[in-house]
Motif scaffolding. Structure first.
Motif, PDB file in Angstrom:
ATOM      1  N   GLU A 171       0.792  -1.109   0.823  1.00 29.21           N
ATOM      2  CA  GLU A 171      -0.042   0.091   0.026  1.00 29.21           C
ATOM      3  C   GLU A 171       0.870   1.150   0.156  1.00 29.21           C
ATOM      4  N   SER A 179      -3.850   0.436  11.446  1.00 28.25           N
ATOM      5  CA  SER A 179      -3.843   2.275  11.133  1.00 28.25           C
ATOM      6  C   SER A 179      -5.207   2.805  10.875  1.00 28.25           C
ATOM      7  N   LYS A 180      -6.497   1.697  10.545  1.00 33.59           N
ATOM      8  CA  LYS A 180      -7.861   1.831  10.248  1.00 33.59           C
ATOM      9  C   LYS A 180      -8.118   1.731  11.650  1.00 33.59           C
ATOM     10  N   ASP A 259     -12.950   5.177  -1.484  1.00 32.80           N
ATOM     11  CA  ASP A 259     -11.251   6.293  -1.306  1.00 32.80           C
ATOM     12  C   ASP A 259     -11.334   4.157  -0.369  1.00 32.80           C
ATOM     13  N   ARG A 260     -10.253   3.566  -0.641  1.00 42.21           N
ATOM     14  CA  ARG A 260      -9.819   2.768  -0.473  1.00 42.21           C
ATOM     15  C   ARG A 260      -9.250   2.683   1.542  1.00 42.21           C
ATOM     16  N   PHE A 261      -8.635   3.952   1.722  1.00 37.93           N
ATOM     17  CA  PHE A 261      -8.169   3.145   3.526  1.00 37.93           C
ATOM     18  C   PHE A 261      -9.974   2.949   3.996  1.00 37.93           C
ATOM     19  N   ASN A 262     -10.760   4.449   3.765  1.00 36.03           N
ATOM     20  CA  ASN A 262     -11.674   4.176   4.518  1.00 36.03           C
ATOM     21  C   ASN A 262     -13.049   3.138   3.822  1.00 36.03           C
ATOM     22  N   PRO A 274      -4.076   8.900   1.679  1.00 35.55           N
ATOM     23  CA  PRO A 274      -4.206   7.918   1.717  1.00 35.55           C
ATOM     24  C   PRO A 274      -5.336   7.953   3.612  1.00 35.55           C
ATOM     25  N   PHE A 275      -3.985   8.869   4.679  1.00 30.91           N
ATOM     26  CA  PHE A 275      -5.051   9.252   5.842  1.00 30.91           C
ATOM     27  C   PHE A 275      -3.574  10.301   6.508  1.00 30.91           C
ATOM     28  N   ALA A 278       0.219   8.885   7.565  1.00 30.92           N
ATOM     29  CA  ALA A 278       0.225   7.849   6.696  1.00 30.92           C
ATOM     30  C   ALA A 278       1.632   7.791   6.544  1.00 30.92           C
ATOM     31  N   ARG A 359     -14.219   3.080  10.987  1.00 34.81           N
ATOM     32  CA  ARG A 359     -13.795   3.721   9.872  1.00 34.81           C
ATOM     33  C   ARG A 359     -14.399   4.899  10.289  1.00 34.81           C
TER      34      ARG A 359
END
Ligand SMILES: Cc1cc2nc3c(=O)[nH]c(=O)nc-3n(C[C@H](O)[C@H](O)[C@H](O)COP(=O)(O)OP(=O)(O)OC[C@H]3O[C@@H](n4cnc5c(N)ncnc54)[C@H](O)[C@@H]3O)c2cc1C
Ligand code: SF4
Ligand code: SF4
Length: 651
Positions: A171, A179-180, A259-262, A274-275, A278, A359
């Motif tokens: 990633e 991290s999520k 939004d993959r991270f979310n 991404p956040f 990061a 999330r």
């Protein structure tokens, strides 16, 4: 030759169904056996002392131990021989436990089979050579693949131990699933607060080279000397120039990028970081969403970037790193719940996964920590949590427990009450599995202090009803049907092997279980080792694990690497292939099949001949089967030895 035979009882494991005394007695009739005895535990201190004594007393020059699998104790007994001053390769093991006592109940038949296996081992040993291990240099650098909490921990430990570390993460940022997360059980402390500083340490550590947006392309070599080629995917941004200011994202017109991270709740821009926390804090472009890369016009980010870092023509780059050990820490992925029709199969917007809920709970998430229904943005009041979605279900090929879902569901009910004191959580569960330290107390708090209502049973259907959802299920403790009207349904989706885990395992030449999780060297005694020397495992890539266990495995894998690198040279196994030049016709078949690249073709008096690089050869024996001339032979597994064993059995 003077051969000694030791037949182990293994307590009652072997002696329960094999007459070990009779086997020892029979062994005395085999050629060149001058001493034979049975022993309670051959591997124990008295057992090994007995072997040392017999070697000295009977002047033995070869030993057969009939006991368990060589994978367990071959190295132990070889060391015993060494202690008695005998060449440690003058040793053979007959496996009369896994191959005899554990698979048959007929004592007489078992005893006969054990005698035959011992006889075969004796005949093989009679043809063994005295071998000496060579030595080769170790490259004391380590690669960690996967930058979740397990990989981060392993990388930091190795780097703090003075090793150069290359950390490869696919990633754009390290951090993995942790991290999520909003908060973590059982202490309910903020995930970012405990993971964030470790991520920063990775970025700032002088011994760590970090490749994100990168994956392993190929692996060559062997313990101490691996060549790993890493594909660094195009970010379309020069990361040396990017300062992470985020100006590009504010100007990017492609604002509907998934939004993959979310976890696909909400959207982001085609170029994004991404956040906020990061590491590295660098922008990258999603090529499928970028208007410039798909339609050839736009370039708003390039105009906005104060450091002119945008590179629409950037290509993937291949980098080869030389390392002596590899730690795989590629984690897990989440089960795709749309396979379950009874939960709406993905059709209902307010049926979400547990990670999507994390999330929503997170202050850095798409709703800034306000729990809102994806369908209409309203605050839910009644929330149903369903456990074991994609775990402990043979019908969808996931019979195993994902280990952490019971605990994170309890955590989510606690956080829900904290966020919305008027809300009510309902949890459908099969059993509650909370064996860790303070875990059971934690789930009790969810029920007793935070009022979560736990219902033992499965949900059979979810149906939309007047803007809410009717959740139908069974309460198996009360023996009655239950119906709950809910605003939001959260599915505790189970863990499955990370995408691409199988391909990575093939590249690393390590084994994986039927579900794609990497296989440890031994389930109890080698939990972070693999069957390939120099390759270790950490975290959920080996099976679902919570954060404390993942961190502990990261530590353990690093300790293994540090121990491996504590020597300057490694001993090479002399049980490798060798070529009889007179027989070799130089056809090159062995070279083409060798999976380790251990064979090279040389010029011998004007003729092509195969030659084995002994430090590279792993003794797999593939070449010996491929050679049409029988010219290449594996030491201690020669055609003569195998024929002698077969003859012992058949003649
Ligand atoms: C909803 C939810 C809530 C949770 N809450 C908690 C909690 O409160 N407390 C707790 O203890 N545990 C919790 N867990 C479990 C926690 O997520 C895991 O314990 C932890 O993430 C495992 O870390 P890991 O490093 O092994 O794997 P991961 O976090 O999965 O990290 C693996 C990393 O490897 C990368 N990767 C994968 N394949 C490759 C490849 N081929 N090449 C390079 N990189 C690759 C991935 O991108 C990822 O960054 C929760 C899990 C879920 C689903
Ligand atoms: S504007 Fe440029 S420097 Fe700033 S984050 Fe985007 S690419 Fe990086
Ligand atoms: S045994 Fe043969 S095929 Fe196997 S590693 Fe050695 S040389 Fe290669």
């Amino acid at each position: 030759m003077n051969i000694g035979v030791f037949v182990c009882h293994c307590g009652s494991n072997i002696a329960g169904t094999v007459d070990t005394e009779a086997v020892a007695k029979a062994a005395l009739n085999f050629r060149e056996v001058v001493f034979a005895t049975d022993t309670m535990y051959a591997c124990s201190e008295p057992g090994q002392a007995g072997i040392v004594d017999a070697i000295k007393t009977y002047d033995l020059d070869g030993v057969v131990v009939a006991s368990c699998t060589p994978r367990m104790h071959e190295a132990t007994f070889r060391r015993t021989l060494e202690r008695a001053g005998l060449n440690k390769y003058m040793f053979e093991m007959a496996n009369i436990r896994e191959h005899v006592s554990w698979v048959g109940k007929d004592k007489e038949a078992n005893t006969r089979k054990a005698e035959e296996l011992v006889h075969m081992a004796v005949e093989k040993l009679r043809r063994n050579d005295y071998l000496e291990a060579g030595e080769f240099d170790i490259n004391k650098r380590v690669m960690v693949i996967g930058g979740g909490v397990a990989g981060i921990q392993a990388a930091l430990d190795c780097a703090d131990g003075g090793l150069e570390v290359v950390l490869v993460e696919r990633e754009p940022s390290i951090g993995g699933k942790m991290s999520k997360l909003d908060k973590t059980f059982p202490t309910v402390d903020c995930s970012s607060c405990i993971l964030g500083p470790k991520m920063v340490d990775v970025a700032q550590h002088p011994n760590i080279t970090l490749y994100t947006l990168s994956e392993v392309d190929s692996v060559k070599g062997f313990v101490g000397n691996f060549d790993v080629t890493v594909r660094r995917k195009a970010a379309y941004v020069d990361w040396d120039a990017c300062t992470g200011c985020g100006e590009c994202a504010t100007k990017c017109p492609s604002k509907k990028t998934p939004d993959r991270f979310n976890e696909f709740i909400g959207t982001t821009t085609a170029i994004n970081i991404p956040f906020p926390q990061a590491i590295p804090k660098k922008a990258s472009i999603n090529p499928e969403a970028c208007i410039m890369l798909t339609k050839g016009k736009c370039g708003a980010c390039a105009k906005a970037c104060p450091t002119e870092a945008i590179r629409f023509d950037q290509q993937d780059e291949l980098v080869t790193e030389q390392v002596g050990a590899i730690i795989a820490a590629t984690g897990y992925d989440l089960f795709d719940f749309t396979k379950y029709g009874e939960y709406g199969g993905g059709r209902y917007p307010d049926v979400i996964t547990s990670m999507q809920y994390e999330r929503l709970l997170s202050a850095s998430g798409p709703t800034e920590g306000h729990i809102k229904r994806p369908s209409d943005g309203t605050e839910p009041k009644d929330i149903v949590f369903i456990q074991c979605v994609g775990s402990r279900d043979k019908s969808i090929g996931r019979p195993y427990c994902s280990g952490f879902c019971c605990m994170y569901t309890a955590k989510q009910t606690i956080l829900t009450k904290d966020h919305m004191p008027d809300s009510q959580s309902y949890v459908f569960y099969m059993d509650i599995r909370s064996p860790g330290k303070n875990y059971d107390e934690f789930t009790r708090r969810a029920m007793e202090e935070y009022g979560a209502r736990y219902i033992r049973g499965r949900v059979s259907a979810i149906q939309p009803k007047n803007g809410r959802y009717l959740v139908k299920g069974a309460d198996t403790l009360l023996g009655q049907q239950v119906e709950i009207e809910a605003d939001l349904i959260v599915l505790a989706v189970g863990a499955e092997a990370a995408k691409g885990a199988g391909e990575l395992a093939e590249k690393l030449r390590i084994s994986y279980d039927p579900y794609g999780f990497f296989l440890e060297g031994h389930p109890k005694l080698k939990p972070v080792e693999t069957n390939t020397a120099g390759i270790y495992l950490a975290g959920s890539c080996q099976g679902p694990k919570d954060i404390p266990s993942s961190v502990a495995q990261g530590d353990a894998a690093a300790a293994k690497v540090l121990a491996l690198f504590s020597k300057d040279k490694l001993a090479s196994d002399p049980q490798v292939s060798g070529v009889k030049l007179v027989r070799c016709i130089g056809c090159g078949k062995c070279e083409s099949v060798c999976p380790f690249g251990a064979i090279e073709m040389i010029d011998f008096r004007g003729m092509p001949k195969a030659s084995v690089v002994e430090t590279v050869c792993q003794g797999c024996g593939v070449c010996t089967a491929a050679c049409p001339q029988g010219a290449i032979q594996l030491r201690h597994f020669t055609d003569n030895q195998i024929l002698a064993e077969v003859n012992t059995l058949c003649l």
